[in-house]
Motif scaffolding. Structure first.
Motif, PDB file in Angstrom:
ATOM      1  N   THR A 128       0.837  -1.194   0.000  1.00  0.00           N
ATOM      2  CA  THR A 128       0.000   0.000   0.000  1.00  0.00           C
ATOM      3  C   THR A 128       0.875   1.249   0.000  1.00  0.00           C
ATOM      4  O   THR A 128       2.043   1.202   0.402  1.00  0.00           O
ATOM      5  CB  THR A 128      -0.931   0.036   1.225  1.00  0.00           C
ATOM      6  N   TYR A 130       0.518   5.925   0.131  1.00  0.00           N
ATOM      7  CA  TYR A 130      -0.335   7.106   0.271  1.00  0.00           C
ATOM      8  C   TYR A 130      -0.691   7.613  -1.130  1.00  0.00           C
ATOM      9  O   TYR A 130       0.180   7.660  -2.017  1.00  0.00           O
ATOM     10  CB  TYR A 130       0.396   8.182   1.073  1.00  0.00           C
ATOM     11  N   PRO A 131      -1.957   7.972  -1.371  1.00  0.00           N
ATOM     12  CA  PRO A 131      -2.421   8.263  -2.734  1.00  0.00           C
ATOM     13  C   PRO A 131      -1.594   9.273  -3.519  1.00  0.00           C
ATOM     14  O   PRO A 131      -1.522   9.186  -4.752  1.00  0.00           O
ATOM     15  CB  PRO A 131      -3.850   8.777  -2.504  1.00  0.00           C
ATOM     16  N   THR A 132      -0.966  10.237  -2.837  1.00  0.00           N
ATOM     17  CA  THR A 132      -0.172  11.230  -3.572  1.00  0.00           C
ATOM     18  C   THR A 132       1.317  10.890  -3.616  1.00  0.00           C
ATOM     19  O   THR A 132       2.101  11.636  -4.203  1.00  0.00           O
ATOM     20  CB  THR A 132      -0.341  12.625  -2.940  1.00  0.00           C
ATOM     21  N   ALA A 152      -3.564   2.068  -3.237  1.00  0.00           N
ATOM     22  CA  ALA A 152      -3.546   3.385  -2.590  1.00  0.00           C
ATOM     23  C   ALA A 152      -4.445   3.369  -1.359  1.00  0.00           C
ATOM     24  O   ALA A 152      -5.522   2.777  -1.370  1.00  0.00           O
ATOM     25  CB  ALA A 152      -4.020   4.455  -3.569  1.00  0.00           C
ATOM     26  N   SER A 153      -3.979   4.014  -0.286  1.00  0.00           N
ATOM     27  CA  SER A 153      -4.772   4.067   0.951  1.00  0.00           C
ATOM     28  C   SER A 153      -4.538   5.385   1.668  1.00  0.00           C
ATOM     29  O   SER A 153      -3.390   5.778   1.907  1.00  0.00           O
ATOM     30  CB  SER A 153      -4.398   2.905   1.880  1.00  0.00           C
ATOM     31  N   GLU A 154      -5.637   6.053   2.022  1.00  0.00           N
ATOM     32  CA  GLU A 154      -5.551   7.303   2.773  1.00  0.00           C
ATOM     33  C   GLU A 154      -4.971   7.084   4.170  1.00  0.00           C
ATOM     34  O   GLU A 154      -4.536   8.030   4.826  1.00  0.00           O
ATOM     35  CB  GLU A 154      -6.940   7.944   2.893  1.00  0.00           C
ATOM     36  N   GLU A 155      -4.994   5.831   4.638  1.00  0.00           N
ATOM     37  CA  GLU A 155      -4.472   5.522   5.974  1.00  0.00           C
ATOM     38  C   GLU A 155      -2.948   5.568   6.025  1.00  0.00           C
ATOM     39  O   GLU A 155      -2.360   5.569   7.108  1.00  0.00           O
ATOM     40  CB  GLU A 155      -4.951   4.133   6.413  1.00  0.00           C
ATOM     41  N   ASN A 156      -2.310   5.587   4.861  1.00  0.00           N
ATOM     42  CA  ASN A 156      -0.854   5.478   4.805  1.00  0.00           C
ATOM     43  C   ASN A 156      -0.154   6.824   5.004  1.00  0.00           C
ATOM     44  O   ASN A 156       0.571   7.314   4.129  1.00  0.00           O
ATOM     45  CB  ASN A 156      -0.420   4.853   3.472  1.00  0.00           C
ATOM     46  N   PRO A 167       4.378  10.111   4.599  1.00  0.00           N
ATOM     47  CA  PRO A 167       3.651   8.965   4.057  1.00  0.00           C
ATOM     48  C   PRO A 167       4.378   7.668   4.389  1.00  0.00           C
ATOM     49  O   PRO A 167       5.549   7.674   4.781  1.00  0.00           O
ATOM     50  CB  PRO A 167       3.663   9.233   2.552  1.00  0.00           C
ATOM     51  N   ARG A 215      -2.019  19.006   5.246  1.00  0.00           N
ATOM     52  CA  ARG A 215      -0.877  18.127   4.988  1.00  0.00           C
ATOM     53  C   ARG A 215      -0.061  18.575   3.779  1.00  0.00           C
ATOM     54  O   ARG A 215       1.171  18.538   3.793  1.00  0.00           O
ATOM     55  CB  ARG A 215      -1.356  16.684   4.780  1.00  0.00           C
ATOM     56  N   GLU A 216      -0.759  18.996   2.734  1.00  0.00           N
ATOM     57  CA  GLU A 216      -0.033  19.397   1.531  1.00  0.00           C
ATOM     58  C   GLU A 216       0.761  20.683   1.736  1.00  0.00           C
ATOM     59  O   GLU A 216       1.582  21.058   0.886  1.00  0.00           O
ATOM     60  CB  GLU A 216      -0.992  19.547   0.349  1.00  0.00           C
TER      61      GLU A 216
END
Length: 618
Positions: A128, A130-132, A152-156, A167, A215-216
């Protein structure tokens, strides 16, 4: 697939990362040393925080370890699931501003799939990200991982408050449809299951988390770090092809012993798992200097023992038996942690005493419960249930069980309110600080040499070589910086009071003082000699006290923190019971006798290993 013992897994891990020029770091004790922010060491990275937040520079920027850990945030799940434990071992590899994503992922796949190491079939692994974090995904793809196995996982994203964060990429092992017919949606949607087992988390610590920012918007860290954690128990379960972690060589010797005591065959019952897990945690914690008590970590251990004894009744074990399991734990763990065998007899004795006390408590609790029956009107109030729990050590599960037998209910909401109030009181009694300090790039990049000459000079003519918002650095200084539990010197620079002195990551001493200086300026640095002498006396007294503690209480006693100032000293140490008045007086007498002797002190500088070889105590 290979069949490996737990020790073989440990050895493969350490040898692999040693071949990648990592230094092997010994496991820290479970009881944190000089860290009031933690109840227990709860992760492989916990003892290394000083390197990750930039407050110290490690001797080698690449490190690996196998860290014994305790986590007790979900005790009630132990025994109910395949993988929950209160004690566990975390395999880790770490980079402090050295290698980053490319190497971490390459080496990760190498140790996992190479026949020389773990030799897992790539077809059984999922990853897995992080999506970005497209960089992490691209590295897995470049190494031949099919895109269908990269999710992809938002949890990562790893983040625990202000400070380093970033991430992460996780590795899962697929144990097959016999454990669950559902597919990778179990990973994608973060659904609890026994098919896809998370075995490794690789954190890319590359940002500074800042309150109020998205976060970004987080700024990049000046030093990007790698922090990984792999669960030994889970990996061993895969290699030994067991249904749960508890059928591995890390737990089965304990379970077999309990089976022989109860004469009830083991077939996966939760009671066996609870006893095996809790006996290991208690033995390892006591061996590292923890004690049973009514607060903090001692309360956690007491709760674990009581929970194990409560569940042992289902197996027909109504007499003390937990102390008999200490030998089993030691045999399992001593190959990796030899010190666990040093205090076996004392640990057994402490557990037996605690068992006997609780079994007596259980009898008294039953008596108190029967008194409640007379006034209970269909419901045992939350306050009464909590009083049974807190005052008489009567587990809430037993209260509920007995209430059910008398057609009564328990006010669990009221009980939980009382419990939360008690937890809040416990939390307020210690400093809670989960996040690491924020890295300061200026300090990390500052590498000009500054010499400490305070052992031989108390006053110097020095040059200012750096000016920061907080203070100044000199080319040479007589000021001792706070370190190892000892406070900094007091004194002045050009007549201005030095408020504090702290050590920067590269070893220079930063003098906290009014901003009244410029780089290149010559100054007079002068320490308060009377204050220094008082600190020296208390510093020497800590060593005398350490020796007296060992002489009176036993060789197992070691320092776990200290605070030395001109006014006083505080010495934190491990022991299995609280010293008696007689022992305290005896230690006081020993220390005072040595002080009266006025021994001559010879100061010699040497490295730590040489000092220990000559009998020095840390």
């Amino acid at each position: 697939m290979k069949k490996l013992t737990a020790q073989q897994v440990r050895e493969i891990w350490l040898k692999f990362f040693e071949s990648k020029k990592h230094s092997i770091i010994e496991s820290s004790p479970l009881v944190p040393v000089n860290d009031p922010t933690l109840l227990w060491i709860n992760a492989g990275v916990a003892p290394l925080k000083k390197y990750f937040d930039g407050s110290q520079i490690p001797p080698n920027k690449r490190m690996t370890n196998i860290q014994k850990c305790i986590r007790t945030n979900d005790i009630e799940n132990v025994g109910l699931t395949s993988r929950h434990h209160t004690f566990f071992e975390m395999l880790g590899n770490f980079s402090i501003g050295d290698y980053f994503k490319k190497e971490a992922i390459e080496w990760g796949l190498e140790i996992l799939t190479s026949p020389k190491y773990f030799g897992f079939d790539l077809n059984n692994l999922y990853f897995t990200y992080y999506p970005t974090d497209f960089e992490a995904k691209s590295h897995w793809l470049r190494l031949g991982v099919p895109e269908s196995r990269i999710i992809a996982s938002e949890e990562n994203f790893w983040e625990i408050g202000e400070g380093p964060c970033g991430p992460c990429t996780e590795v899962y092992f697929d144990r097959g449809e016999k454990f669950d017919h559902r597919g990778i949606e179990l990973i994608r949607d973060d659904i609890e299951n026994d098919r896809y087992i998370e075995i490794w988390n690789i954190v890319f610590s590359q940002y500074n988390s800042k309150p109020g920012l998205k976060r970004e918007e987080y700024p990049e860290l000046p030093n990007k770090n790698i922090d990984t954690g792999a669960g030994l128990e889970r990996i061993v379960s895969i290699f030994q092809d067991t249904k749960t972690n508890f059928e591995t060589d890390l737990f089965m010797p304990i379970i077999k012993h309990v089976e022989s005591l109860s004469r009830v065959p083991y077939s996966g019952q939760k009671e066996y798992k609870i006893i095996a897990d809790h006996s290991k945690t208690i033995t390892m914690a006591l061996s590292d200097g923890a004690v049973f008590s009514n607060e903090g970590r001692g309360y956690v251990l007491r709760r674990l023992l009581r929970r194990a004894l409560k569940h042992s009744r289902t197996l027909g074990l109504n007499e003390p038996f937990m102390h008999l399991l200490v030998d089993d734990v030691v045999k399992i763990m001593e190959i990796q942690y030899p010190s666990v065998k040093d205090n076996v007899l004392i640990v057994k004795k402490i557990i037996l005493i605690e068992e006997e006390k609780f079994l007596q408590t259980l009898t008294e609790g039953e008596r108190q419960f029967n008194l409640l029956l007379a006034k209970a009107d269909k419901v045992i109030s939350g306050k009464d249930a909590f009083k049974l729990f807190d005052t008489y050590g009567f587990p809430i599960e037993l209260t509920a069980e007995y209430a059910s037998e008398h057609n009564l209910k328990v006010d669990f909401d009221g009980f939980n309110e009382e419990l939360e109030l008690q937890k809040e009181r416990s939390r307020s009694s210690r400093l809670v600080e989960g996040s690491m300090h924020t890295q300061d790039e200026r300090f990390l990049r500052f590498e000009l040499e500054s010499k400490f000459v305070g052992y031989t000079e108390l006053k110097t003519n020095s040059k200012v070589i750096a000016v920061f918002d907080q203070g100044i650095v000199l080319d040479k200084t007589p000021f001792y910086a706070e370190s190892g539990g000892q406070v900094s010197d007091k004194g002045s620079i050009n007549g201005l009071e030095v408020l504090d002195v702290i050590k920067l990551p590269n070893g220079q001493h930063l003098h906290i003082i009014e901003p009244a200086f410029e780089v290149g300026e010559m100054v007079v640095a002068n320490i308060d000699q009377d204050n220094r002498n008082d600190i020296i006396k208390n510093h020497s007294a800590t060593h005398l006290l350490h020796k007296a503690l060992k002489d009176v209480l036993g060789k197992h006693v070691n320092q776990h923190g200290s605070r030395v100032s001109s006014e006083s000293l505080r010495f934190d140490f491990n022991n299995f019971t609280f010293p008696t008045t007689s022992e305290l007086l005896k230690m006081e007498k020993l220390v005072n006798e040595e002080i009266k002797e006025s021994h001559k002190v010879n100061v010699t500088q040497m490295n730590l290993d040489d000092a220990k070889a000559r009998g020095a105590q840390a």
